[in-house]
Motif scaffolding. Structure first.
Motif, PDB file in Angstrom:
ATOM      1  N   HIS B 532       0.833  -1.198   0.000  1.00 24.08           N
ATOM      2  CA  HIS B 532       0.000   0.000   0.000  1.00 24.08           C
ATOM      3  C   HIS B 532       0.870   1.251   0.000  1.00 24.08           C
ATOM      4  N   PRO B 533       0.535   2.220  -0.828  1.00 24.08           N
ATOM      5  CA  PRO B 533       1.357   3.441  -0.871  1.00 24.08           C
ATOM      6  C   PRO B 533       1.454   4.136   0.480  1.00 24.08           C
ATOM      7  N   CYS B 571     -11.297   5.160  -2.882  1.00 26.42           N
ATOM      8  CA  CYS B 571     -10.219   4.894  -1.943  1.00 26.42           C
ATOM      9  C   CYS B 571     -10.025   6.104  -1.043  1.00 26.42           C
ATOM     10  N   PHE B 573      -7.652   7.005   0.632  1.00 26.22           N
ATOM     11  CA  PHE B 573      -6.296   7.549   0.627  1.00 26.22           C
ATOM     12  C   PHE B 573      -6.030   8.373  -0.621  1.00 26.22           C
ATOM     13  N   ARG B 574      -6.997   8.425  -1.554  1.00 26.56           N
ATOM     14  CA  ARG B 574      -6.641   8.959  -2.864  1.00 26.56           C
ATOM     15  C   ARG B 574      -6.300  10.445  -2.862  1.00 26.56           C
ATOM     16  N   CYS B 577      -2.621  10.210  -2.260  1.00 27.65           N
ATOM     17  CA  CYS B 577      -1.850   9.128  -2.861  1.00 27.65           C
ATOM     18  C   CYS B 577      -1.116   9.615  -4.101  1.00 27.65           C
ATOM     19  N   PHE B 579      -0.087   7.872  -6.451  1.00 27.80           N
ATOM     20  CA  PHE B 579      -0.343   7.014  -7.612  1.00 27.80           C
ATOM     21  C   PHE B 579      -1.818   6.964  -7.993  1.00 27.80           C
ATOM     22  N   ALA B 580      -2.637   7.794  -7.354  1.00 26.06           N
ATOM     23  CA  ALA B 580      -4.079   7.690  -7.578  1.00 26.06           C
ATOM     24  C   ALA B 580      -4.400   7.823  -9.063  1.00 26.06           C
ATOM     25  N   PHE B 581      -5.343   7.029  -9.510  1.00 27.19           N
ATOM     26  CA  PHE B 581      -5.780   7.127 -10.901  1.00 27.19           C
ATOM     27  C   PHE B 581      -7.305   6.998 -10.936  1.00 27.19           C
ATOM     28  N   CYS B 584      -9.585   4.833  -8.696  1.00 24.86           N
ATOM     29  CA  CYS B 584      -9.529   5.030  -7.245  1.00 24.86           C
ATOM     30  C   CYS B 584     -10.684   5.886  -6.738  1.00 24.86           C
ATOM     31  N   PRO B 589     -10.972   0.097  -2.771  1.00 27.17           N
ATOM     32  CA  PRO B 589     -10.259  -1.185  -2.783  1.00 27.17           C
ATOM     33  C   PRO B 589     -10.507  -1.936  -1.483  1.00 27.17           C
ATOM     34  N   CYS B 602      -5.329  -1.836  -2.027  1.00 24.44           N
ATOM     35  CA  CYS B 602      -4.956  -0.848  -3.030  1.00 24.44           C
ATOM     36  C   CYS B 602      -5.083  -1.504  -4.382  1.00 24.44           C
ATOM     37  N   HIS B 603      -5.574  -0.740  -5.371  1.00 20.33           N
ATOM     38  CA  HIS B 603      -5.722  -1.307  -6.713  1.00 20.33           C
ATOM     39  C   HIS B 603      -4.374  -1.637  -7.331  1.00 20.33           C
ATOM     40  N   LEU B 604      -3.327  -1.035  -6.804  1.00 21.51           N
ATOM     41  CA  LEU B 604      -2.004  -1.261  -7.384  1.00 21.51           C
ATOM     42  C   LEU B 604      -1.173  -2.236  -6.569  1.00 21.51           C
TER      43      LEU B 604
HETATM   44  S1  SF4 Z   1      -6.320   2.481  -4.510  1.00 19.90           S
HETATM   45 FE1  SF4 Z   1      -5.545   4.169  -5.729  1.00 19.90          FE
HETATM   46  S2  SF4 Z   1      -5.630   5.931  -4.396  1.00 19.90           S
HETATM   47 FE2  SF4 Z   1      -5.889   4.143  -3.132  1.00 19.90          FE
HETATM   48  S3  SF4 Z   1      -3.868   3.724  -2.422  1.00 19.90           S
HETATM   49 FE3  SF4 Z   1      -4.147   2.494  -4.239  1.00 19.90          FE
HETATM   50  S4  SF4 Z   1      -3.388   3.740  -5.901  1.00 19.90           S
HETATM   51 FE4  SF4 Z   1      -3.622   5.061  -4.163  1.00 19.90          FE
END
Ligand code: SF4
Lengths: 329, 634
Positions: B532-533, B571, B573-574, B577, B579-581, B584, B589, B602-604
């Motif tokens: 998780h970021p 999310c 956290f976006r 974050c 890396f948010a896209f 999110c 997630p 996290c999606h990533l």
């Molecule tokens: S789901 Fe998206 S916004 Fe949330 S932590 Fe993962 S990359 Fe970041």
């Protein structure tokens, strides 16, 4: 803005509840303690039947709750009723002059009695509060700034002395020394505003210890807050810190004291002092009403006093929240 | 830069503590030079005299402390000889001081902007109100306080600790001083916020070219900012070196200890054996505590509507298991919900929804004796060792208290059990009959531990229990906990903000953000390959003297967690974050398995983030203080 609306709405509702409860209490107490007002109204010579008939006519034999509701309805319509004892022309009726002189239609309205007396009491209370603040604030502030050192101790001795002086004794001593012996100030009754000075002085001395103590505690505890040394290190001078920050923040506890303790104390002592000086204010009206079992007057003054206390309290709390915004949360 | 004329030159400064009977030297012949544009770190543990030293630089030494000898030259003029008026002007204008407690540094009843303007007008007489105001707002923007013009009118209590420390930096720098004394300024802050403040200070230092005297008790923090370091022990300077020199070849015995004992996260040579054995072997083991989808919401007053209420979602759908003999760490920034969770776990409060099962039994419905019996099974230890011990009871009585409440034992049995427990936690038998006055913080915490252990609980919840203790005492108590774990098969839940400690003692770690668990993984995964970021952001902010696999340039967060009142969909956290896209913002997630029992929300999590930078350890110069990320913080 929203805060103010919310604040006043909430507090006024609370206040109303308090006033109603106090009114009920006073009303009930007056009717259960011994002493029949009809006897005092009509005098000792009247027959038992006559007294009973008058009492019933006046509704004094109904159950207390019924009497209270009748009274409350009257008060809501703005009518505090008529005195049992005083006639509209002034002076007391009843007493030894016998039943015939009692004239129900010729009794003085309570509101009128209070409104006549009120300005005198306001003058006296205002003067007392003013004198007391002028004496005690400087002493209290200096004591707070030099907490633990001689000004602090001096203030403590002074307030202990003031506290231990009984107000009625002080009143008599002052009347004797200043008025009778010295001839400096008038003391008994009222003809012009100088008649208020001596009683105000007695009240002020009674109030001062509370002010001195709370001013010195407020100032010294603020001086111990870490923003004070920190402000000096930030480049502000010490006098500036004291005047602009410490004194300003000390206002909050002081306001509370003025609002609650001082007004309460004043309301209590006013009766005694006005009686001692035969000063024609609300206090004297009240004392006489108590002696004469004049229920409507006693009730009205008690309700008004309670209302004043509640209102002052609300205003003081509101003022405090504008000085320290944290109190709004 | 003129080598010959330092801005600040301290020579043989001695400060003594005067008491009725004795005098003790708090600072003993301290000398130092600070040049323009230089950051000098001063490191020392509590009691080493470092705060006294930093205050002496602004002539803030008051009874019972007294400067008895030495000089403090500022541009060649001795501050100690200077007339008060002149010093008053210098202080706040040319020499600024920032302390450790930003929340009480300003008058709590006036807006912050007005107070900074007040100071500016006081040290620069003649500046107009409008100019002063403009300058303050500009500086507020420079420290990246969002919507500076509005916050100018807000009150100190409306700022978080981190934001307030920024305000104090504004207050210090608004006059462009050439010397800034920073006394432990990151101490009360969360690691992420502390890291932001350090980065900010470093940038501002470059921009304003201020010389900084940076005082701290944490080697890792000083490492992130200082060029040179001075080590203070017992009021004496025991070593002065470049930062690198200190880490690579500490000379003095004390410094060597300091560098050696500094907890390492990634370079840890030996993981705790118990931890290593247990990692990732949860299959088929008994869960002693099961948390099932637990939520807790608090209602507070909504000030924007009449009689309105708003709801703070402190804990949102948290689930996890704690296995017997395990140690679970729960980490996150302040406000992430970990303290609310701790209250739920220890049943000080009940969850609004969800279940907490202790050995298969629902804790929620229990009352009376059933609850009392259950309470035996788990105990909560809090941070504050001072207020929790009654001062009028003997220590033995305090420890015996739970046994007396639970009943069923004779006096002799109780006495024996108390003696045994006290010995076990390292309290001498002679203490049983004395009152707790004069006990050190560490000893007090031991009394608390004994009081909890006397009931032979199976689970201990440690809510920041060791945070108030110094490094040495903390290490001793951690050792004690490990011993008890091996001997009695105890299970621990450590709730902490201290990642170094969690790394050392916890076999699994739950990372919380805005009331949710966003990552739940074994010790190794959490620190070396988090999914998780947010976990990476926490790791990038840890003050450290080792190379960090997650560099602050990529991961360090701007700003603070959003307020948990209206949590937006998607999310949570976006907003912070890196890396948010697109996705999110729509899909929240869920905690998904990444293999071997590790979970991340996290999606990533399965890929898409940069690989951790695992360059060889020890190359500190590879980890310079990062340049600012462009753009303003979210
Ligand atoms: S789901 Fe998206 S916004 Fe949330 S932590 Fe993962 S990359 Fe970041």
């Amino acid at each position: 803005m929203l805060f103010a609306v919310d604040f006043f709405l909430r507090r006024l509702v609370q206040g109303l509840v308090i006033v109603v409860l106090v009114a009920m209490l006073i009303f009930t107490l007056l009717r259960v303690v011994p002493g029949d007002p009809v006897r005092i109204m009509l005098g000792p010579m009247v027959t038992a039947e006559m007294a009973e008939e008058t009492a019933q006519k006046m509704g004094l034999r109904d159950p207390v709750p019924v009497q209270f509701i009748r009274y409350a309805a009257q008060v809501i319509s703005g009518d505090f009723g008529h005195s049992f004892v005083r006639s509209a022309q002034g002076g007391s009726t009843g007493g030894s002059r016998g039943g015939d002189t009692f004239d129900a239609s010729n009794r003085a309205p309570v509101m009128g009695l209070i409104l006549t007396a009120l300005p005198y009491s306001l003058l006296l209370a205002g003067l007392a509060l003013g004198i007391s603040l002028v004496i005690s604030l400087p002493i209290g502030i200096v004591a707070g700034l030099f907490s633990g050192r001689w000004p602090d101790r001096l203030a403590l001795y002074l307030s202990s002395l003031f506290v231990s002086l009984p107000n009625i004794w002080l009143a008599l001593v002052l009347i004797f020394l200043v008025s009778v012996k010295g001839g400096l100030l008038p003391a008994i009754g009222y003809q012009n505003w100088t008649y208020a000075i001596l009683p105000a002085l007695v009240l002020a001395i009674e109030l001062s210890p509370v002010f001195i103590r709370s001013a010195s505690v407020a100032v010294s505890s603020n001086m111990m807050e870490s923003y004070v040394p920190s402000g000096i290190i930030r480049g502000l001078s010490r006098p500036r810190m004291i005047v602009a920050h410490v004194l300003r923040n000390s206002m909050i506890p002081l306001l509370n004291v003025v609002g609650i303790q001082a007004i309460g104390l004043l309301l209590g002592s006013l009766f005694v002092i006005e009686y001692a000086f035969n000063y024609p204010g609300v206090g004297l009206l009240m004392i006489n009403a108590v002696f004469q079992r004049d229920f409507p007057v006693i009730q009205a003054i008690a309700i008004l006093a309670c209302t004043v206390l509640v209102l002052v309290n609300i205003l003081v709390d509101f003022a405090a929240t504008t000085i320290d915004r944290r109190l709004q949360y | 830069m003129s080598e010959a004329h330092p801005i600040l030159r301290v020579r043989d400064l001695t400060v003594e503590l005067q008491s009725a009977a004795s005098r003790r030297k708090v600072l003993d012949s301290v000398s130092l030079d600070l040049h323009a544009d230089e950051v000098l770190g001063i490191i020392g543990e509590s009691g080493s005299g470092k705060t006294v030293l930093s205050r002496a630089m602004v002539n803030w030494v008051s009874r019972p402390l007294e400067m008895t000898s030495g000089q403090i030259f500022y541009h060649g003029e001795d501050l100690r000889q200077m007339p008060v008026r002149q010093l008053q002007v210098l202080r706040g204008r040319k020499i600024s001081y920032i302390g450790a407690d930003p929340t009480s540094a300003l008058d709590p009843t006036l807006p912050i902007g007005h107070q900074i303007v007040e100071k500016l007008k006081s040290v620069e007489p003649g500046i107009s109100e409008a100019d002063a105001r403009k300058r303050v707002i500009e500086t507020l923007q420079a420290v990246r306080i969002p919507s500076a013009a509005e916050r100018f009118n807000e009150f100190p209590f409306q700022f978080s600790g981190g934001m307030m420390q920024r305000v104090m930096i504004v207050d210090a720098l608004v006059t462009s001083p050439d010397l800034l004394v920073a006394d432990n300024i990151t101490q009360p802050l969360d690691v992420t916020v502390a890291a932001q403040i350090l980065r900010l200070l470093r940038d501002l230092q470059a921009e304003y070219r201020t010389a900084i005297l940076f005082v701290s008790s944490l080697l890792g923090v000083v490492n992130d900012i200082a060029d040179k370091v001075l080590v203070l022990a017992n009021g004496r300077v025991v070593e002065r070196q470049s930062m690198q020199g200190i880490l690579q070849s500490p000379e003095h015995e004390y410094t060597r200890h300091l560098v050696r004992d500094m907890p390492r996260i990634w370079e840890a040579q030996s993981e705790v054996p118990a931890v290593r054995a247990r990692v990732n072997s949860n299959h088929g083991r008994e869960a002693i505590l099961s948390v099932r989808d637990v939520s807790r919401t608090y209602a507070t007053k909504d000030r924007s509507r009449l009689f309105g209420k708003q709801y703070v979602q402190a804990v949102r759908g948290v689930s996890f298991d704690v296995y017997k003999g395990d140690s679970l760490g729960i980490v996150g920034e302040s406000g992430c919900g970990k303290s609310s969770l701790s209250r739920l776990l220890s049943r000080l409060e009940e969850p609004d929804s969800g279940k907490i099962l202790f050995k298969g039994q629902d804790v929620g419905g229990l009352r009376g004796t059933a609850l009392l019996n259950l309470r035996r099974g788990f105990q909560l230890l809090l941070q504050d060792p001072y207020n929790s011990i009654p001062s009028h009871l003997t220590i033995g009585r305090t420890v015996a208290e739970p046994l007396i409440i639970h009943g069923g034992r004779s006096k002799a049995e109780i006495r024996e059990k108390v003696a045994e427990t006290m010995a076990e936690v390292g309290l001498g038998p002679e203490l049983a009959h004395s009152l707790p006055v004069g006990l050190s913080a560490g000893q007090r915490q031991r009394v608390n531990i004994a009081r909890a252990m006397v009931l032979e609980p199976e689970l201990l919840i440690l809510d920041e229990t060791l945070s108030a203790l110094d490094q040495v005492e903390q290490a001793k108590l951690l050792g004690l906990f490990e011993k008890l774990q091996v001997r009695h098969g105890m299970t621990y839940i450590y709730i902490s903000h201290d990642l170094g400690m969690v790394r050392r003692v916890c076999s699994r770690v739950a990372v919380m953000y805005l009331g949710r668990v966003v990552e739940l993984a074994g010790n190794g995964t959490t620190f070396f390959n988090p999914g998780h970021p947010y976990t990476r952001a926490l790791l990038s902010a840890v003050p450290a003297i080792e190379h960090r696999p997650y560099d602050a340039a990529t991961y360090l967060l701007e700003g603070e967690p959003p307020n948990p009142i209206n949590i937006p969909p998607g999310c949570s956290f976006r907003t912070r974050c890196p890396f948010a896209f697109g996705r999110c913002a729509k899909d929240e997630p869920t905690l998904l398995a990444r293999g071997s029992g590790d979970l991340a929300a996290c999606h990533l999590a399965e890929g898409g983030m940069p690989a951790p930078g695992m360059s060889p350890a020890g190359l500190h110069d590879l980890n310079p203080v990062p340049a600012l990320r462009s753009g303003t913080g979210a």
